[in-house]
Structure formats: C-alpha cells, structure tokens
Design an enzyme around this catalytic site. Structure first.
Site, PDB file in Angstrom:
ATOM      1  CB  CYS A  88     -14.185 -15.013   9.774  1.00 39.14           C
ATOM      2  SG  CYS A  88     -14.061 -16.328  11.029  1.00 39.14           S
ATOM      3  CG  HIS A 174      -9.491 -15.326   8.599  1.00 40.18           C
ATOM      4  ND1 HIS A 174      -9.836 -14.136   9.197  1.00 40.18           N
ATOM      5  CD2 HIS A 174      -9.988 -16.306   9.393  1.00 40.18           C
ATOM      6  CE1 HIS A 174     -10.501 -14.379  10.315  1.00 40.18           C
ATOM      7  NE2 HIS A 174     -10.615 -15.686  10.456  1.00 40.18           N
ATOM      8  CD  GLU A 176      -8.186 -11.589   7.199  1.00 39.98           C
ATOM      9  OE1 GLU A 176      -8.479 -11.755   8.387  1.00 39.98           O
ATOM     10  OE2 GLU A 176      -8.913 -11.998   6.256  1.00 39.98           O
ATOM     11  CB  SER A 229      12.960  10.640  16.247  1.00 39.74           C
ATOM     12  OG  SER A 229      12.650   9.868  15.102  1.00 39.74           O
ATOM     13  N   GLY A 230      15.531  10.983  14.089  1.00 35.97           N
ATOM     14  CA  GLY A 230      16.530  10.158  13.431  1.00 35.97           C
ATOM     15  C   GLY A 230      15.903   9.023  12.648  1.00 35.97           C
ATOM     16  CB  VAL A 232      11.916   6.246   7.946  1.00 35.58           C
ATOM     17  CG1 VAL A 232      10.921   5.333   8.643  1.00 35.58           C
ATOM     18  CG2 VAL A 232      11.455   6.547   6.532  1.00 35.58           C
TER      19      VAL A 232
END
Length: 525
Positions: A88, A174, A176, A229-230, A232
């Site tokens: 672009c 675009h 992507e 932190s709990g 992942v």
C-alpha cells in the site's frame, strides 16, 4: 535475549509508516515460520543495517507521498542489497524512491476490489481475476525501471510489480488481512521465492534458543524469582527459566487481593503439579489495597500496582534466601512481558504509547533486580506453542489471558474490598456460564468490568434501586494486537445477565461492550 535471538534469526523488519496493520504484518511473517520485528519509519539506514535484516517489508500508512511531512523512505535503504516488499503506502513510497510514478488517478479504491493478474512470481497459479482488500487514493501509474507489472485493477494501473534480480516486489492491496483471500500465499512467495528465506522459526527452536538465552543472561550461579499472575504468560516464562536454571528459580505468587475467585488455589495446584517448581505464596492484600486507596486514574493504577509488585518481591527475597547457601543473592526478576506489551507501551522511537503495561512502563525507577523477559519478542499464540513444547498441560496453555494488575484495572473507579467482592462474584458467574455453554475455545477472553463510579436506576423487588452496571467484554483475537467483539448467543447473554442481577448485590444492569480493537483496547484501563 533480544541479541541472542537476532543472532540466530536475522529478522524481517516491518517498517511502520503509521499503519494500523503493521503488527499484523509481523504476525503473518511469523505464521510463515520466519522471524520478524517492527521498526518505526524513523529508523536510520545505520540502525537498519545494525539489525542485519533478512528482508524489509514497508507497511501501509494513511499519508500521500506528496503530502507535506509525509513519512518518506531513504533511497539508501533500497541500495543495501536487502530484499524489499512494499504494501500500500509502502508500495508507493518504494516506487517514489526508485524513480517510478505515483499519481492521484481520481479513482479511489476502498474495501474488496477485483484485481487482474498479469503474470509474475507473487500471483503465479492464482485466479486471473480475484478479490483483494484495497485502501488507497493515490496509485502507482508507472513502475520503476526494471520492474515488471504483475497485476492491475480499475483504480490501480500498477497493482503489483516485482524485480526478481533485485529481490524486490510490492502490491497496492493489503495481503496481511483476511479480506485478501490469497494474501498469505503472496507474502510467503515473496519471503521464500523472491527473498529466498528459510522457514525455521518454530516452537521447538524458539524454546531451545530462549532457554540458551536465559542461561547466558543469568549465568551458572545466578538466582532468579518469577512472579506468577495465574496467566499463561508468567507460567510459560517460569517454565522456560526453570528449564534453564533449575532450582535456582523460585516462583512467587503474590496474592494482591485483585484475583478472580479460585485463582490462588488454582496456581498453587496446577502450576506446581505441571512443573515441579518451587513456589512461595505471599499475602499482600492489605498492602495493595492501601497503595490503591484513593487512586482512580487508570495509568496511576497500573503504575501503583507495578511498583507494589516489585516491593512485594523484594520483601519475599529475604525468605527465599533463608533456604539458599550462605552469601547467595537473588539478582534476577522473571516477567512474562510479550511483544504486544512492548509495542503498546511505546517500544521504540516513533511508536505511540497506548498505555503503560505493568511489566514495561509501570515499573519504578529503583528496581533492584535485573529483568529477565524471555517472551519479550513473542506473540500470544507463539507463547502457547512454546508452552506446549515445554510440556505444560492444556489447562495452563489454553487459559484465557488475565492481566497482572488483575481486577484492579477492571474496576472503573477506586478499588475497595467491597467493590472487589462485587466484581469477583460477577466474573465467576460469567466464566461459569461461558464454560457451561462450551464457548471457552471461541473467545480470546471475556473481561468483566465494574463501573464503580456509575449509578444506574433500576427496579428490583417492586422498588427503585441505584446499582452499578457490569460490562461484559467478550473478544476474539489471534494475538491481542487487534480484536473483534465476540457474538455470544443471546440465550447465554440472557442467562449471565439474569444471574448477575439476581445474585450479585448492588448490581442492577449488565451491558455488552461491542467495540473492536482498534479503537478500544481489550481492557478498559
């Protein structure tokens, strides 16, 4: 860690010209199993050379190459002998720098557009005419010398060009975005067939390299602590570091009182069972609530929580050292910072600071630890892949994201124990019903937000009430850089709303946040 990774994987640099999709471009490159990073368009030729890039991708952007102050491309960049792909605005800037012609044709194209293929490598074997996603006013009318025009559309006489000899190519559309159905194929063809890059960025070698990088940073005798932190991110970061330095890592779970229902118990059982790591739990609920007393501004909350995390770790160090050999110190702090956290916190010159992440911009200046951030260059799906490679169970790897500051940034207003109890109860109902409906795998996460500074008029028990609204924020995403609101079934929404208004005191209204990202971030604060 950044240097270690860069040495083994010369990055594809995505040069950001102000595009909303720059991070998405980087994600698509990584989906092709090739390492990528985003750099601002203000990066100098020397700064680009210093990264030893395997290729450059020039992103889109909102400007015209002829506008005053428009971001420009230094022509010297195109003389480095590096493969270049323009998208672009990047396609137009590349054309302008190489001596081609960019014109205002008066025929703008926005949205799905029919494009005709005229040959070449990028679109080989694709339908001669197919849909792509366009978003442009100006258009390339004459390709630079030596470049072959390989596609056109009604509003773009040169919709794509390439020069195999120079290893350069570009497209006006675009590739992507998912609205360009063959876009990923086109990007992979540039990366592999024109640029000649190897597809060797995989979970297996990522994990191996990150472990090596941690070993190099911490050294043979260094000791580290990791705050869980709990979520992942911190779990995978801890598992990586433990694989690298073994029992020289101690994990610290800070119960700051900003947790969801059952959070503390889950961390103490699931994570320890999966990794065998040493875990110390510290109760800091009173300290955090005192620090947050009277604080209502979102950025101030994040910084206060980040600062108190560090102070909590420092207080925990003394206890950890009791079990260590005499004279030992703890010099390293492991954090689960991800690439989107770095980007949103203004990770680089020319990058807008959206908000301070507690792992990035929310830390005090007098931190006594050296930070170890093994996931700093990874997107969320890559973190999950690395977690699986390390043998973490799906209960941890597939857990929906939960921010380190916890419920503290899901209360709009001052954080108090009473408000936390209200939000915790509403959050548990929402999570329970989403799981019961089998929707956990369909949503990225569903923050539940308490509008504590808002009073809503309601009718309950034949009387007027003035309760607080609860906001449901279900979103779908690939990497948290962009997100769309999730269309939950009406019956599920009704059940959640009914239960919350019936079972949670001082709440008389439940609303649905149907804002995408951008413009809104996933968390409200």
């Amino acid at each position: 860690m950044t240097q270690q990774t860069s040495q083994k994987h010369n990055p594809v640099l995505v040069v950001d010209f102000g595009a909303q999709y720059a991070q998405l471009i980087a994600r698509r490159v990584r989906e092709a199993n090739i390492y990528s990073e985003v750099v601002p368009h203000t990066a100098t030729v020397e700064e680009i050379k210093a990264k030893n890039p395997a290729a450059l991708i020039l992103s889109g952007g909102p400007s015209s190459v002829y506008a005053d102050g428009a971001p420009s491309l230094d022509p010297q960049v195109l003389e480095l002998g590096i493969p270049v792909f323009g998208i672009c605005y990047g396609f137009q800037a590349m054309t302008h720098a190489l001596g081609g012609t960019v014109a205002n044709t008066g025929n703008r194209e926005y949205g799905r557009t029919e494009m005709t293929v005229d040959g070449g490598i990028l679109h080989a074997d694709l339908e001669e005419t197919h849909k792509v996603w366009m978003s442009h006013g100006d258009a390339v009318s004459v390709a630079p010398e030596g470049f072959v025009v390989t596609a056109h559309s009604e509003g773009a006489p040169v919709a794509a060009f390439e020069c195999a000899e120079k290893r350069m190519a570009g497209v006006q559309y675009h590739p992507e975005v998912l609205h360009s159905p063959h876009g990923q194929e086109v990007m992979v063809r540039f990366l592999t067939e024109i640029a000649g890059l190897e597809q060797n960025w995989t979970a297996a070698n990522i994990a191996e390299e990150l472990i090596d990088a941690v070993c190099a940073q911490v050294g043979p005798e260094g000791r580290a602590i990791c705050g869980l932190s709990g979520g992942v991110d911190s779990a995978v970061a801890a598992a990586l570091v433990q694989r690298a330095i073994g029992d020289r890592l101690t994990c610290v779970f800070v119960d700051h009182g900003l947790l969801r229902a059952g959070e503390r118990e889950q961390v103490q059982t699931d994570f320890v069972a999966a990794t065998g790591a040493k875990l110390v739990t510290v109760d800091e609920r009173e300290a955090f609530l005192n620090k947050l007393a009277g604080v209502t501004e979102p950025e101030a909350k994040r910084k206060a929580i980040g600062a108190e995390f560090i102070r909590s770790f420092e207080r925990a160090v003394a206890g950890i050292l009791d079990d260590a050999p005499e004279g030992s110190t703890v010099d390293f702090l492991v954090q689960g910072t991800l690439y989107p956290d770095v980007v949103e916190s203004g990770g680089g010159s020319g990058t807008a600071n959206i908000k301070s992440h507690h792992n990035v911009g929310g830390l005090p200046d007098d931190v006594e630890f050296q930070l170890v951030e093994p996931l700093r260059l990874l997107f969320k799906d890559e973190v999950r892949a690395v977690g699986r490679e390390l043998g973490l169970p799906e209960e941890i790897v597939n857990r929906q994201p939960f921010p380190g500051p916890g419920l503290g940034i899901r209360i709009i207003g001052e954080v108090t124990e009473e408000r936390l109890e209200t939000l915790r109860a509403a959050d548990l109902i929402a999570r329970t019903e989403l799981t019961a409906a089998g929707l956990d795998s369909e949503i990225w996460q569903c923050p539940v937000v308490l509008l504590a500074d808002v009073r809503s008029v309601g009718v309950q028990g034949d009387g007027r009430t003035y309760g607080h609204p609860i906001v449901l924020r279900p979103v779908s995403s690939e990497d948290a850089m962009t997100a769309d609101w999730t269309r939950l079934p009406y019956d599920v929404l009704e059940k959640i709303s009914t239960r919350i208004t019936n079972e949670v005191s001082d709440v008389n209204r439940v609303v649905l946040d149907c804002t995408s990202k951008p413009p809104g971030t996933i968390e409200w604060e």
